[in-house]
Design an enzyme around this catalytic site. Structure first.
Site, mmCIF file in Angstrom:
data_model
loop_
_atom_site.group_PDB
_atom_site.id
_atom_site.type_symbol
_atom_site.label_atom_id
_atom_site.label_comp_id
_atom_site.label_asym_id
_atom_site.label_seq_id
_atom_site.Cartn_x
_atom_site.Cartn_y
_atom_site.Cartn_z
ATOM 1 N N GLY A 1 0.763 -1.249 0.000
ATOM 2 C CA GLY A 1 0.000 0.000 0.000
ATOM 3 C C GLY A 1 0.788 1.290 0.000
ATOM 4 N N GLU B 1 3.597 4.157 6.163
ATOM 5 C CA GLU B 1 2.377 3.374 5.900
ATOM 6 C C GLU B 1 1.411 4.167 5.030
ATOM 7 O OE1 GLU B 1 0.782 0.866 5.569
ATOM 8 O OE2 GLU B 1 0.713 -0.492 7.261
ATOM 9 N N ASP B 2 0.548 3.449 4.327
ATOM 10 C CA ASP B 2 -0.521 4.125 3.581
ATOM 11 C C ASP B 2 -1.618 4.585 4.534
ATOM 12 O OD1 ASP B 2 -1.231 1.492 4.158
ATOM 13 O OD2 ASP B 2 -2.024 1.048 2.180
ATOM 14 N N ASP C 1 -5.427 2.042 10.527
ATOM 15 C CA ASP C 1 -6.867 1.870 10.739
ATOM 16 C C ASP C 1 -7.066 1.441 12.204
ATOM 17 O OD1 ASP C 1 -9.563 1.241 10.395
ATOM 18 O OD2 ASP C 1 -9.233 -0.471 9.115
ATOM 19 N N PHE D 1 -14.531 2.938 3.897
ATOM 20 C CA PHE D 1 -13.528 2.218 3.112
ATOM 21 C C PHE D 1 -13.156 3.030 1.874
ATOM 22 C CE2 PHE D 1 -11.825 -0.843 0.138
ATOM 23 C CZ PHE D 1 -10.952 -1.540 0.943
ATOM 24 N N ASP E 1 -5.914 -0.516 -1.852
ATOM 25 C CA ASP E 1 -6.638 -1.438 -2.725
ATOM 26 C C ASP E 1 -7.922 -1.955 -2.115
ATOM 27 O OD1 ASP E 1 -5.122 -2.999 -0.742
ATOM 28 O OD2 ASP E 1 -5.964 -4.715 -1.798
ATOM 29 N N ARG F 1 -4.747 7.930 -9.158
ATOM 30 C CA ARG F 1 -3.997 9.047 -8.579
ATOM 31 C C ARG F 1 -4.780 9.765 -7.501
ATOM 32 N NH1 ARG F 1 -0.216 11.845 -12.035
ATOM 33 N NH2 ARG F 1 0.585 10.386 -13.573
HETATM 34 P P1 IMP Z 1 -4.989 -1.929 10.622
HETATM 35 O O1 IMP Z 1 -4.159 -3.102 11.031
HETATM 36 O O2 IMP Z 1 -6.431 -2.148 10.954
HETATM 37 O O3 IMP Z 1 -4.492 -0.620 11.149
HETATM 38 O O4 IMP Z 1 -4.987 -1.881 9.059
HETATM 39 C C1 IMP Z 1 -3.965 -1.354 8.354
HETATM 40 C C2 IMP Z 1 -3.961 -1.882 6.951
HETATM 41 O O5 IMP Z 1 -5.292 -2.147 6.496
HETATM 42 C C3 IMP Z 1 -3.424 -0.860 5.992
HETATM 43 O O6 IMP Z 1 -2.047 -1.011 5.804
HETATM 44 C C4 IMP Z 1 -4.214 -1.131 4.730
HETATM 45 O O7 IMP Z 1 -3.547 -2.086 3.963
HETATM 46 C C5 IMP Z 1 -5.506 -1.710 5.189
HETATM 47 N N1 IMP Z 1 -6.645 -0.747 5.186
HETATM 48 C C6 IMP Z 1 -7.211 -0.136 6.248
HETATM 49 N N2 IMP Z 1 -8.218 0.670 5.886
HETATM 50 C C7 IMP Z 1 -8.304 0.580 4.546
HETATM 51 C C8 IMP Z 1 -9.159 1.222 3.553
HETATM 52 O O8 IMP Z 1 -10.056 2.036 3.836
HETATM 53 N N3 IMP Z 1 -8.908 0.873 2.271
HETATM 54 C C9 IMP Z 1 -7.934 -0.005 1.896
HETATM 55 N N4 IMP Z 1 -7.117 -0.615 2.784
HETATM 56 C C10 IMP Z 1 -7.296 -0.319 4.094
HETATM 57 MG MG MG Z 2 -1.142 -1.882 4.090
#
Ligand code: IMP
Ligand code: MG
Length: 176
Positions: A46, A100-101, A104, A153, A160, A169
């Protein structure tokens, strides 16, 4: 509107807005870490696009080593974190910036922090392009944030939905 797999998405953040946030984060990181010879560890897949823009917006050159930790499947977190490309030994004694992207729930990042601490870095910094504060359930601090967003989301700009949508973009949000 765009369609990815079975879902429709609408425009949420334009490329120009994204670049403004990237430039601000790059200025903050340059100010704080330029003199610390930081090692950037972006997470695949990501963060590849954010890292690319960040690299071009920073006002100094630095070492980069991609890592890969994943937890997602479809539109929700699985709660399990897999390490496919771990942090390198060279993190020892270095100022490491995890790029990180999105943060969450924070589950993925917390697992990464645990792994990185074992390498005994001199300092750990987190730069995440996006942050979902209402979903976050951990205690660590995200040092550099492009933008905080609601729990919806989203995709595009590296993010993705089941491996597609990353190349846009702009950033799109799922339509209700
Ligand atoms: P976490 O472990 O719940 O913090 O999730 C982090 C990972 O979940 C990120 O690195 C993303 O790959 C993915 N992610 C979380 N939210 C989204 C979203 O809204 N769209 C796409 N990927 C997401
Ligand atoms: Mg990720």
């Amino acid at each position: 509107m765009i369609t990815v797999h079975d879902k429709q998405f609408e425009l949420y953040m334009t490329e120009a807005e994204i670049q403004q946030d990237v430039n601000r984060v790059a200025a903050e990181i340059s100010r704080d870490l330029k003199d610390k010879n930081p090692l950037f560890c972006p997470t695949l897949t990501g963060a590849f696009m954010f890292m690319t823009d960040l690299a071009r917006a920073l006002d100094f050159d630095a070492e980069t080593y991609f890592v890969k930790y994943s937890s997602y499947s479809g539109m929700s977190s699985t709660g399990k974190v897999k390490s496919e490309l771990p942090f390198p030994q060279k993190c020892k004694g270095r100022h490491v910036v995890i790029v990180e992207d999105i943060v969450d729930t924070g589950i993925t990042m917390e697992a990464m922090l645990e792994e990185l601490r074992k390498m005994e870095p001199a300092g750990i910094y987190i730069a995440s392009f996006l942050f979902k504060p209402n979903s976050f359930k951990k205690n660590f601090k995200v040092d550099y944030i492009g933008r905080s967003i609601p729990n919806d989301f989203i995709l595009g700009y590296g993010l993705d939905y089941d491996n597609f949508g990353r190349f846009y973009r702009d950033i799109y949000v799922v339509s209700q």
